[in-house]
Design a protein around this motif. Structure first.
Motif, PDB file in Angstrom:
ATOM      1  N   ARG A   1       6.619  -3.518  12.386  1.00  0.00           N
ATOM      2  CA  ARG A   1       7.134  -2.943  11.146  1.00  0.00           C
ATOM      3  C   ARG A   1       6.185  -3.290  10.004  1.00  0.00           C
ATOM      4  O   ARG A   1       5.252  -4.065  10.170  1.00  0.00           O
ATOM      5  CB  ARG A   1       8.536  -3.461  10.873  1.00  0.00           C
ATOM      6  CG  ARG A   1       9.541  -3.052  11.957  1.00  0.00           C
ATOM      7  CD  ARG A   1      10.939  -3.421  11.549  1.00  0.00           C
ATOM      8  NE  ARG A   1      11.074  -4.842  11.284  1.00  0.00           N
ATOM      9  CZ  ARG A   1      11.815  -5.356  10.307  1.00  0.00           C
ATOM     10  NH1 ARG A   1      12.490  -4.552   9.523  1.00  0.00           N
ATOM     11  NH2 ARG A   1      11.894  -6.648  10.129  1.00  0.00           N
ATOM     12  N   GLY A   2       6.460  -2.736   8.816  1.00  0.00           N
ATOM     13  CA  GLY A   2       5.644  -3.073   7.657  1.00  0.00           C
ATOM     14  C   GLY A   2       5.150  -1.833   6.944  1.00  0.00           C
ATOM     15  O   GLY A   2       5.142  -0.737   7.499  1.00  0.00           O
ATOM     16  N   VAL A   3       4.762  -1.995   5.686  1.00  0.00           N
ATOM     17  CA  VAL A   3       4.263  -0.859   4.908  1.00  0.00           C
ATOM     18  C   VAL A   3       2.743  -0.817   4.988  1.00  0.00           C
ATOM     19  O   VAL A   3       2.097  -1.816   5.321  1.00  0.00           O
ATOM     20  CB  VAL A   3       4.712  -0.952   3.418  1.00  0.00           C
ATOM     21  CG1 VAL A   3       6.223  -0.968   3.315  1.00  0.00           C
ATOM     22  CG2 VAL A   3       4.105  -2.160   2.735  1.00  0.00           C
ATOM     23  N   ASP A   4       2.166   0.356   4.726  1.00  0.00           N
ATOM     24  CA  ASP A   4       0.714   0.504   4.658  1.00  0.00           C
ATOM     25  C   ASP A   4       0.325   0.738   3.211  1.00  0.00           C
ATOM     26  O   ASP A   4       1.029   1.439   2.482  1.00  0.00           O
ATOM     27  CB  ASP A   4       0.259   1.682   5.520  1.00  0.00           C
ATOM     28  CG  ASP A   4       0.663   1.506   6.976  1.00  0.00           C
ATOM     29  OD1 ASP A   4       0.372   0.428   7.530  1.00  0.00           O
ATOM     30  OD2 ASP A   4       1.288   2.430   7.537  1.00  0.00           O
ATOM     31  N   VAL A   5      -0.788   0.133   2.815  1.00  0.00           N
ATOM     32  CA  VAL A   5      -1.201   0.240   1.419  1.00  0.00           C
ATOM     33  C   VAL A   5      -2.532   0.972   1.335  1.00  0.00           C
ATOM     34  O   VAL A   5      -3.453   0.701   2.112  1.00  0.00           O
ATOM     35  CB  VAL A   5      -1.336  -1.169   0.789  1.00  0.00           C
ATOM     36  CG1 VAL A   5      -1.835  -1.066  -0.652  1.00  0.00           C
ATOM     37  CG2 VAL A   5      -0.009  -1.910   0.841  1.00  0.00           C
ATOM     38  N   LEU A   6      -2.607   1.942   0.415  1.00  0.00           N
ATOM     39  CA  LEU A   6      -3.877   2.584   0.092  1.00  0.00           C
ATOM     40  C   LEU A   6      -4.194   2.246  -1.357  1.00  0.00           C
ATOM     41  O   LEU A   6      -3.438   2.590  -2.263  1.00  0.00           O
ATOM     42  CB  LEU A   6      -3.762   4.100   0.274  1.00  0.00           C
ATOM     43  CG  LEU A   6      -3.824   4.611   1.720  1.00  0.00           C
ATOM     44  CD1 LEU A   6      -3.244   6.009   1.813  1.00  0.00           C
ATOM     45  CD2 LEU A   6      -5.265   4.588   2.219  1.00  0.00           C
ATOM     46  N   LEU A   7      -5.312   1.518  -1.553  1.00  0.00           N
ATOM     47  CA  LEU A   7      -5.728   1.190  -2.911  1.00  0.00           C
ATOM     48  C   LEU A   7      -6.614   2.319  -3.404  1.00  0.00           C
ATOM     49  O   LEU A   7      -7.420   2.863  -2.642  1.00  0.00           O
ATOM     50  CB  LEU A   7      -6.517  -0.122  -2.908  1.00  0.00           C
ATOM     51  CG  LEU A   7      -5.802  -1.342  -2.336  1.00  0.00           C
ATOM     52  CD1 LEU A   7      -6.782  -2.501  -2.190  1.00  0.00           C
ATOM     53  CD2 LEU A   7      -4.636  -1.750  -3.222  1.00  0.00           C
ATOM     54  N   ALA A   8      -6.448   2.690  -4.672  1.00  0.00           N
ATOM     55  CA  ALA A   8      -7.256   3.789  -5.195  1.00  0.00           C
ATOM     56  C   ALA A   8      -7.768   3.451  -6.582  1.00  0.00           C
ATOM     57  O   ALA A   8      -7.041   2.906  -7.413  1.00  0.00           O
ATOM     58  CB  ALA A   8      -6.418   5.069  -5.247  1.00  0.00           C
ATOM     59  N   ALA A   9      -9.047   3.738  -6.786  1.00  0.00           N
ATOM     60  CA  ALA A   9      -9.645   3.558  -8.114  1.00  0.00           C
ATOM     61  C   ALA A   9     -10.616   4.702  -8.337  1.00  0.00           C
ATOM     62  O   ALA A   9     -11.494   4.925  -7.504  1.00  0.00           O
ATOM     63  CB  ALA A   9     -10.367   2.214  -8.185  1.00  0.00           C
ATOM     64  N   GLY A  10     -10.480   5.407  -9.437  1.00  0.00           N
ATOM     65  CA  GLY A  10     -11.375   6.533  -9.734  1.00  0.00           C
ATOM     66  C   GLY A  10     -11.316   7.565  -8.631  1.00  0.00           C
ATOM     67  O   GLY A  10     -10.274   8.165  -8.392  1.00  0.00           O
ATOM     68  N   ARG A  11     -12.438   7.740  -7.920  1.00  0.00           N
ATOM     69  CA  ARG A  11     -12.497   8.718  -6.832  1.00  0.00           C
ATOM     70  C   ARG A  11     -12.532   8.048  -5.461  1.00  0.00           C
ATOM     71  O   ARG A  11     -12.874   8.685  -4.470  1.00  0.00           O
ATOM     72  CB  ARG A  11     -13.755   9.589  -6.981  1.00  0.00           C
ATOM     73  CG  ARG A  11     -13.850  10.320  -8.322  1.00  0.00           C
ATOM     74  CD  ARG A  11     -15.263  10.852  -8.555  1.00  0.00           C
ATOM     75  NE  ARG A  11     -15.735  11.636  -7.423  1.00  0.00           N
ATOM     76  CZ  ARG A  11     -15.450  12.924  -7.242  1.00  0.00           C
ATOM     77  NH1 ARG A  11     -14.700  13.547  -8.109  1.00  0.00           N
ATOM     78  NH2 ARG A  11     -15.929  13.568  -6.218  1.00  0.00           N
ATOM     79  N   HIS A  12     -12.233   6.738  -5.408  1.00  0.00           N
ATOM     80  CA  HIS A  12     -12.374   5.993  -4.159  1.00  0.00           C
ATOM     81  C   HIS A  12     -11.055   5.409  -3.671  1.00  0.00           C
ATOM     82  O   HIS A  12     -10.194   5.060  -4.473  1.00  0.00           O
ATOM     83  CB  HIS A  12     -13.396   4.875  -4.336  1.00  0.00           C
ATOM     84  CG  HIS A  12     -14.785   5.384  -4.576  1.00  0.00           C
ATOM     85  ND1 HIS A  12     -15.234   5.710  -5.836  1.00  0.00           N
ATOM     86  CD2 HIS A  12     -15.793   5.652  -3.716  1.00  0.00           C
ATOM     87  CE1 HIS A  12     -16.478   6.164  -5.739  1.00  0.00           C
ATOM     88  NE2 HIS A  12     -16.843   6.141  -4.461  1.00  0.00           N
ATOM     89  N   VAL A  13     -10.954   5.284  -2.347  1.00  0.00           N
ATOM     90  CA  VAL A  13      -9.790   4.622  -1.762  1.00  0.00           C
ATOM     91  C   VAL A  13     -10.249   3.559  -0.761  1.00  0.00           C
ATOM     92  O   VAL A  13     -11.353   3.633  -0.218  1.00  0.00           O
ATOM     93  CB  VAL A  13      -8.843   5.602  -1.034  1.00  0.00           C
ATOM     94  CG1 VAL A  13      -8.276   6.626  -1.980  1.00  0.00           C
ATOM     95  CG2 VAL A  13      -9.541   6.269   0.130  1.00  0.00           C
ATOM     96  N   ALA A  14      -9.374   2.584  -0.530  1.00  0.00           N
ATOM     97  CA  ALA A  14      -9.577   1.600   0.532  1.00  0.00           C
ATOM     98  C   ALA A  14      -8.195   1.310   1.102  1.00  0.00           C
ATOM     99  O   ALA A  14      -7.215   1.236   0.357  1.00  0.00           O
ATOM    100  CB  ALA A  14     -10.211   0.331  -0.019  1.00  0.00           C
TER     101      ALA A  14
END
Lengths: 192, 149
Positions: free
Chosen positions: A169-182
């Motif tokens: 279980r657990g959530v997934d995180v997408l970090l986003a800044a400007g035009r980029h994601v990680a």
């Protein structure tokens, strides 16, 4: 009202491919196709994630910063999604100000039978840089990857460790800044 | 507001049921054609048309029809939407522009008179002709009531 992707089909496919790459390589900073303009206060990458992943079958929660009238109208028009008031009821959450974001445990981690029915968080941060900062390990990372993120509160990393311990279980995180994601999927562990 | 949306429903319906060529002619006949920006390009899709048996019975799916939708906005910020029958992107785009213009009180009365009213009259005339053609074929059934028993 702002326009979405210049080419709704191809741009969304390109962005989807980038999100797959990001998820397959946690901590890698990847550029995504973005719409020409994004509703205030969302960055291009966050708007792109919404246009790509959110549709009329998903529920979305916006924090107080991201939930401007402009952003709400944009999401409802282009994605046709249902906006919800409770973080726990959302399939996707858009966090405009991570400094005051709810704990990761407030979002839906799915169940042991269907862990895929968990929430995915789009967290808008000031900047992302590879090669410095937190050491990450886990599937998709051969030895180690370092990711430096500005704009996240210290408590976020503790929450991510607890989230990792919930696996499957657990959530997934997408970090986003400007035009980029990680991506920081639930399988990724943070060393320090 | 209710009256306003009723009026809007009417002109959207007239524009949607007009042919692409009719809407194009109306657009070319405008003395000043405003600049507009396409927010959502024309997209073709299917919608399920539902009906009710006898107009008031249980709802059923009549079938799917092709619809093209489009959204534009004017420099004044007014947004116009259109969902038109068929797969003519130009028709949907112009119908959306007309929808936006008709919401602007500056243009509404003039457009109503020059565009919507003639289109609506034409549609009503066509409907009347079809009804007139089928009226003579109408058969009335009735049963004689018997006086005994």
């Amino acid at each position: 009202m702002l326009a979405g992707f210049a080419d709704p089909v191809l741009d969304a496919q390109r962005a989807f491919r980038s999100v797959l790459d990001a998820m397959a390589h946690p901590g890698r900073v990847i550029e995504v196709a973005t719409p020409e303009t994004a509703p205030y206060p969302l960055h291009g990458a966050v708007a792109s994630l919404c246009l790509t992943l959110v549709d009329l079958e998903t529920t979305v929660w916006l924090d107080a910063t991201a939930g401007t009238a402009e952003a709400r109208e944009y999401l409802q028009f282009h994605c046709g999604c249902r906006l919800v008031d409770a973080p726990g009821a959302a399939r996707f959450a858009v966090i405009g100000d991570p400094a005051v974001m709810p704990a990761l445990s407030r979002f839906d981690p799915g169940t042991d039978e269907s862990p895929e029915r968990s929430a995915t968080l789009f967290v808008q941060v000031a900047s992302l840089r590879e090669g410095h900062g937190r050491r990450l390990a886990g599937p998709g990372i051969a030895s180690e990857v370092r990711l430096e993120v500005t704009g996240l509160p210290a408590g976020f990393w503790h929450g991510l460790r607890d989230n990792h311990a919930l696996f499957p279980r657990g959530v997934d995180v997408l970090l986003a800044a400007g035009r980029h994601v990680a991506a920081l999927p639930r399988t990724t562990s943070v060393a320090d | 507001m209710a009256a306003e949306s009723g009026a809007r429903r009417r002109w959207m319906s007239v524009l949607a049921q007009a042919s692409g060529a009719e809407v194009e002619r109306a657009w070319r006949a405008l003395t000043e054609r405003p600049a507009y920006r396409v927010v959502r390009k024309p997209e073709v899709g299917l919608v399920m048309v539902r009906g009710r048996a006898g107009g008031s019975g249980a709802p059923f799916n009549l079938g799917e029809m092709t619809v093209t939708r489009c959204t534009v906005d004017l420099p004044s910020g007014i947004a116009g939407h259109a969902y038109v029958a068929g797969r003519d992107p130009r028709h949907a785009e112009l119908a959306a522009v007309f929808d936006a213009l008709l919401q602007d009180p500056l243009h509404a009365a003039q457009l109503e008179e020059r565009v919507i009213a003639p289109l609506e009259a034409g549609q009503q005339e066509r409907r009347r002709q079809v009804a007139a053609r089928s009226a003579p074929t109408r058969v009335e059934f009735f049963t004689l009531v018997r006086g005994d028993d």
